[in-house]
Design an enzyme around this catalytic site. Structure first.
Site, PDB file in Angstrom:
ATOM      1  N   CYS A 230       0.829  -1.215   0.000  1.00  0.00           N
ATOM      2  CA  CYS A 230       0.000   0.000   0.000  1.00  0.00           C
ATOM      3  C   CYS A 230       0.861   1.261   0.000  1.00  0.00           C
ATOM      4  O   CYS A 230       0.366   2.346  -0.247  1.00  0.00           O
ATOM      5  CB  CYS A 230      -0.937   0.011   1.204  1.00  0.00           C
ATOM      6  SG  CYS A 230      -0.060   0.048   2.772  1.00  0.00           S
TER       7      CYS A 230
ATOM      8  N   CYS B 162      -2.449  -3.291   8.827  1.00  0.00           N
ATOM      9  CA  CYS B 162      -2.096  -1.915   9.186  1.00  0.00           C
ATOM     10  C   CYS B 162      -1.577  -1.871  10.630  1.00  0.00           C
ATOM     11  O   CYS B 162      -0.657  -1.111  10.936  1.00  0.00           O
ATOM     12  CB  CYS B 162      -3.299  -0.998   9.038  1.00  0.00           C
ATOM     13  SG  CYS B 162      -4.209  -1.248   7.502  1.00  0.00           S
TER      14      CYS B 162
END
Ligand code: FES
Length: 131
Positions: free
Chosen positions: A35, A104
């Site tokens: 990402c 994350c």
């Protein structure tokens, strides 16, 4: 059901401990190649206690909320506890993250470990004592 818990939204909108510590005792940076998000953690260490911690995160809402919660969880705590902090514990403290956003929270765990590793590299004598 909302995608994000209220705690995630709170820590995303009002992140705790954002910023930089000048002359930090340990700095850790990690990125997620997929990402492109980046997280940096700064530690101030007194004895074996994390007396201050700040973060800079260039990333998604979950990454910002995870950084904020992780810093709250380790602030004022011994290094041994910070080393043992898992991304799962960070996600649980946020009342959960969507499954596809769990990665994350991994950034927070890894950035803290890298910052502690940086501290031990700079102060090898402390590393021996703390193990
Ligand atoms: Fe990259 Fe969340 S999508 S850390």
């Amino acid at each position: 059901m909302a995608l994000y818990s209220e705690k995630v939204m709170d820590h995303f909108r009002n992140p705790r401990n954002v910023g930089v510590i000048e002359n930090a005792d340990g700095v850790g940076e990690v990125g997620n190649a997929k990402c492109g998000d980046i997280m940096r953690i700064y530690l101030k260490i007194d004895g074996d206690i994390i007396s201050d911690v700040k973060f800079e995160t260039f990333g998604c809402a979950s990454a910002v909320a995870s950084s904020s919660m992780a810093t709250e969880l380790i602030k004022g705590r011994p290094l041994s506890e910070a080393k043992a902090l898992t991304n799962k514990a960070v996600a649980e403290a946020l009342d959960g993250l969507p499954a596809y956003k769990m990665h994350c929270s991994v950034l927070a765990e890894e950035a803290i470990l890298n910052a502690i590793g940086d501290y031990y590299t700079k102060h090898p004598e402390k590393a021996d004592k703390s193990r």
